[in-house]
Design a protein around this motif. Sequence first.
Motif, mmCIF file in Angstrom:
data_model
loop_
_atom_site.group_PDB
_atom_site.id
_atom_site.type_symbol
_atom_site.label_atom_id
_atom_site.label_comp_id
_atom_site.label_asym_id
_atom_site.label_seq_id
_atom_site.Cartn_x
_atom_site.Cartn_y
_atom_site.Cartn_z
ATOM 1 N N SER A 257 0.813 -1.215 0.000
ATOM 2 C CA SER A 257 0.000 0.000 0.000
ATOM 3 C C SER A 257 0.846 1.264 0.000
ATOM 4 O O SER A 257 0.301 2.374 0.018
ATOM 5 C CB SER A 257 -0.930 0.006 1.222
ATOM 6 O OG SER A 257 -0.172 0.061 2.423
ATOM 7 N N ALA A 258 2.195 1.116 -0.013
ATOM 8 C CA ALA A 258 3.073 2.283 0.002
ATOM 9 C C ALA A 258 2.847 3.120 -1.258
ATOM 10 O O ALA A 258 2.485 2.600 -2.317
ATOM 11 C CB ALA A 258 4.526 1.837 0.080
ATOM 12 N N ALA A 259 3.076 4.419 -1.104
ATOM 13 C CA ALA A 259 2.892 5.324 -2.239
ATOM 14 C C ALA A 259 3.786 4.886 -3.394
ATOM 15 O O ALA A 259 4.993 4.712 -3.237
ATOM 16 C CB ALA A 259 3.239 6.743 -1.808
ATOM 17 N N SER A 260 3.189 4.668 -4.550
ATOM 18 C CA SER A 260 3.934 4.286 -5.739
ATOM 19 C C SER A 260 3.556 5.226 -6.869
ATOM 20 O O SER A 260 2.452 5.775 -6.911
ATOM 21 C CB SER A 260 3.633 2.839 -6.136
ATOM 22 O OG SER A 260 2.243 2.632 -6.284
ATOM 23 N N ARG A 261 4.482 5.402 -7.783
ATOM 24 C CA ARG A 261 4.250 6.354 -8.873
ATOM 25 C C ARG A 261 3.112 5.891 -9.780
ATOM 26 O O ARG A 261 2.381 6.703 -10.330
ATOM 27 C CB ARG A 261 5.547 6.541 -9.669
ATOM 28 C CG ARG A 261 5.443 7.627 -10.732
ATOM 29 C CD ARG A 261 6.792 7.939 -11.341
ATOM 30 N NE ARG A 261 6.658 8.850 -12.471
ATOM 31 C CZ ARG A 261 6.610 10.174 -12.380
ATOM 32 N NH1 ARG A 261 6.667 10.748 -11.187
ATOM 33 N NH2 ARG A 261 6.483 10.917 -13.464
ATOM 34 N N ALA A 353 12.270 1.357 -8.651
ATOM 35 C CA ALA A 353 13.247 0.886 -9.635
ATOM 36 C C ALA A 353 12.783 1.311 -11.023
ATOM 37 O O ALA A 353 11.599 1.196 -11.360
ATOM 38 C CB ALA A 353 13.381 -0.635 -9.567
ATOM 39 N N LEU A 354 13.724 1.784 -11.825
ATOM 40 C CA LEU A 354 13.413 2.195 -13.194
ATOM 41 C C LEU A 354 13.634 1.002 -14.122
ATOM 42 O O LEU A 354 14.759 0.524 -14.282
ATOM 43 C CB LEU A 354 14.311 3.363 -13.609
ATOM 44 C CG LEU A 354 14.105 3.910 -15.026
ATOM 45 C CD1 LEU A 354 12.685 4.394 -15.239
ATOM 46 C CD2 LEU A 354 15.104 5.027 -15.309
ATOM 47 N N VAL A 355 12.562 0.504 -14.712
ATOM 48 C CA VAL A 355 12.651 -0.673 -15.585
ATOM 49 C C VAL A 355 12.181 -0.297 -16.987
ATOM 50 O O VAL A 355 11.468 0.685 -17.187
ATOM 51 C CB VAL A 355 11.820 -1.853 -15.037
ATOM 52 C CG1 VAL A 355 12.299 -2.253 -13.650
ATOM 53 C CG2 VAL A 355 10.327 -1.500 -14.997
ATOM 54 N N GLN A 356 12.602 -1.095 -17.946
ATOM 55 C CA GLN A 356 12.170 -0.882 -19.325
ATOM 56 C C GLN A 356 11.378 -2.087 -19.816
ATOM 57 O O GLN A 356 11.593 -3.222 -19.363
ATOM 58 C CB GLN A 356 13.377 -0.658 -20.247
ATOM 59 C CG GLN A 356 14.355 -1.819 -20.323
ATOM 60 C CD GLN A 356 15.383 -1.663 -21.437
ATOM 61 O OE1 GLN A 356 15.034 -1.463 -22.596
ATOM 62 N NE2 GLN A 356 16.661 -1.744 -21.067
ATOM 63 N N ALA A 357 10.456 -1.842 -20.735
ATOM 64 C CA ALA A 357 9.769 -2.922 -21.441
ATOM 65 C C ALA A 357 10.584 -3.222 -22.684
ATOM 66 O O ALA A 357 10.591 -2.448 -23.638
ATOM 67 C CB ALA A 357 8.348 -2.503 -21.800
ATOM 68 N N TRP A 442 8.683 3.588 -13.492
ATOM 69 C CA TRP A 442 9.153 3.420 -12.113
ATOM 70 C C TRP A 442 8.207 2.484 -11.371
ATOM 71 O O TRP A 442 7.006 2.735 -11.295
ATOM 72 C CB TRP A 442 9.178 4.767 -11.391
ATOM 73 C CG TRP A 442 10.163 5.764 -11.938
ATOM 74 C CD1 TRP A 442 9.893 6.784 -12.803
ATOM 75 C CD2 TRP A 442 11.551 5.843 -11.620
ATOM 76 N NE1 TRP A 442 11.044 7.498 -13.059
ATOM 77 C CE2 TRP A 442 12.077 6.946 -12.344
ATOM 78 C CE3 TRP A 442 12.411 5.098 -10.812
ATOM 79 C CZ2 TRP A 442 13.416 7.318 -12.268
ATOM 80 C CZ3 TRP A 442 13.749 5.474 -10.747
ATOM 81 C CH2 TRP A 442 14.246 6.566 -11.456
ATOM 82 N N LEU A 443 8.737 1.394 -10.803
ATOM 83 C CA LEU A 443 7.944 0.432 -10.029
ATOM 84 C C LEU A 443 8.595 0.222 -8.675
ATOM 85 O O LEU A 443 9.830 0.293 -8.539
ATOM 86 C CB LEU A 443 7.858 -0.923 -10.745
ATOM 87 C CG LEU A 443 6.797 -1.113 -11.832
ATOM 88 C CD1 LEU A 443 7.136 -0.290 -13.072
ATOM 89 C CD2 LEU A 443 6.698 -2.588 -12.198
ATOM 90 N N THR A 444 7.788 -0.063 -7.659
ATOM 91 C CA THR A 444 8.338 -0.488 -6.374
ATOM 92 C C THR A 444 8.711 -1.971 -6.473
ATOM 93 O O THR A 444 8.256 -2.699 -7.366
ATOM 94 C CB THR A 444 7.328 -0.295 -5.236
ATOM 95 O OG1 THR A 444 6.248 -1.230 -5.410
ATOM 96 C CG2 THR A 444 6.785 1.127 -5.209
ATOM 97 N N PHE A 445 9.524 -2.436 -5.520
ATOM 98 C CA PHE A 445 9.899 -3.855 -5.533
ATOM 99 C C PHE A 445 8.717 -4.744 -5.133
ATOM 100 O O PHE A 445 8.651 -5.902 -5.553
ATOM 101 C CB PHE A 445 11.116 -4.093 -4.629
ATOM 102 C CG PHE A 445 12.390 -3.622 -5.252
ATOM 103 C CD1 PHE A 445 13.030 -4.380 -6.220
ATOM 104 C CD2 PHE A 445 12.940 -2.401 -4.908
ATOM 105 C CE1 PHE A 445 14.199 -3.938 -6.822
ATOM 106 C CE2 PHE A 445 14.110 -1.950 -5.502
ATOM 107 C CZ PHE A 445 14.745 -2.715 -6.468
ATOM 108 N N ALA A 446 7.778 -4.222 -4.360
ATOM 109 C CA ALA A 446 6.563 -4.994 -4.075
ATOM 110 C C ALA A 446 5.783 -5.236 -5.358
ATOM 111 O O ALA A 446 5.222 -6.322 -5.569
ATOM 112 C CB ALA A 446 5.700 -4.270 -3.051
ATOM 113 N N GLN A 447 5.737 -4.244 -6.231
ATOM 114 C CA GLN A 447 5.047 -4.417 -7.509
ATOM 115 C C GLN A 447 5.788 -5.415 -8.398
ATOM 116 O O GLN A 447 5.165 -6.258 -9.060
ATOM 117 C CB GLN A 447 4.917 -3.061 -8.208
ATOM 118 C CG GLN A 447 3.938 -2.132 -7.510
ATOM 119 C CD GLN A 447 3.938 -0.732 -8.094
ATOM 120 O OE1 GLN A 447 4.958 -0.204 -8.508
ATOM 121 N NE2 GLN A 447 2.761 -0.107 -8.125
ATOM 122 N N LEU A 448 7.115 -5.354 -8.403
ATOM 123 C CA LEU A 448 7.887 -6.300 -9.211
ATOM 124 C C LEU A 448 7.701 -7.729 -8.714
ATOM 125 O O LEU A 448 7.525 -8.659 -9.510
ATOM 126 C CB LEU A 448 9.367 -5.917 -9.209
ATOM 127 C CG LEU A 448 9.727 -4.637 -9.969
ATOM 128 C CD1 LEU A 448 11.175 -4.233 -9.702
ATOM 129 C CD2 LEU A 448 9.501 -4.812 -11.467
#
Length: 473
Positions: A257-261, A353-357, A442-448
């Motif tokens: 539930s942490a604030a994520s972009r 974390a900044l990730v790419q598709a 930008w994703l959090t590690f919980a989302q990943l």
Amino acid sequence: MLTDTAARAADRVDTARRLLVSARTPDSPAMPVAQVPSWLAERTRAGEFRVTRVPFAQLRGWYFEEGTGDLRHESGRFFAVEGLHVHADGLPAGGWRQPIIVQPEVGLLGIVAREIDGVLHFLMQAKMEPGNINTLQLSPTVQATRSNFTGVHNGRPIPHLDLFLRRGRARVLVDVLQSEQADWFLAKRNRNMIIEVDEDIETGPEFRWLTFGQLLRLLHLDNVVNMDTRSILACLPTAGAGDGAADPVLRSFHDPSAASRHTMPEILSWLTGIRALRELVQRRIPLDAVTEDGWRRTGEEIGHDSGRRFRVIGADIRASNREVASWSQPLIQPQVPGLMALVVKRIGGTLHALVQARVDVGHLNVAELAPTVHCRPADHTGPGTQPFPPFLADVLAAPAARVRYDAVQSEEGGRFYHAENRYVIVEAPDAFTEDVPDDYAWLTFAQLTEMLAYGNQLNVELRTLVVCAHTLY
């Protein structure tokens, strides 16, 4: 009574909490972490291991198919080296041809877990793979292709395999199909599993129980924890551990539930849109046909005229502790090491974390999430090379104080010879832009880790960086 969905969610939260305890247990009387390198060295001395490069004509059981030039095994199993013709965004109008490993069967990568003195431990194996730089690395409890565990090789039984194949003997903590390197494999997937047992099991000299905290310490060493282990451990759930509200790293892993972009529906819609709109047309072609793009076959190797990219070579292998003591096979040998870098930044008090598709030639589903930087820097320096990809210059120029993780890790030693990548996590300053190209997010590690509960979402290189990111706390 809990519904099935609620029960599964509760199980994942319980696993996340126990994983955090294990991560905070940096040593164990079952096997002190300081003894792991000497144990690996002792197991190397105890066995007979030899990898000899040989001409293709000396590969036992392998042949070049008449009419196509495809490199195949006489059993019709294991894998083949074929040609691939790809049309994709960013490639020349005529597309791209290259050799590719075709291995339709799904392998099993499995780790047995068990609580010892109330702390979750993982049963690791000192396993030899022909492509390993240092012979033995920490591998999953079971690491086998379908051809291996169905006995095509006529070898010895695989220890502990029955724990994964027979239902009811263990609790399943992780079970998901994940992709492998999409620049060298065509649509390759392996089943990544972690099962938990209650009883004491006989292990033998090639196996040791280690906590997650010990494995995180060992991830700081070069070429010790193998790729398959890293892939499996990355799939462990972390959300809901209920710890670290004041710590941006722990919050990123453990607080869904942490604030994520971006929200999860936004992320999934973004990735689906890229998969729908980007072009990736794959066509298997005869291996002989890749010569149209500068590939050449000799009696010793298949390589590219540029001297870059990779080679296909032959190897004869001796390994006394494997199910089969000797065999021959082709291997992919990269020409230069890669750089896999993850840029992280605190956004709204939570590490992102900044990730790419990224679209790769062998992807099953067009694109997967990849590290911020996923390249071979040598391909972007010197005459006739490509421009720097986004954020490569930022990573290369990062001051040492902002490099939070930096180690060289081996890739899959069963198919690749001395394949290494430098894995780096760089923390960006507050002034680093949050506005990024359309194929970055930008994703959090919980989302990943939530996405890792499903296959073909994060590529194998990003999975390595996810588990390495646990070292940040």
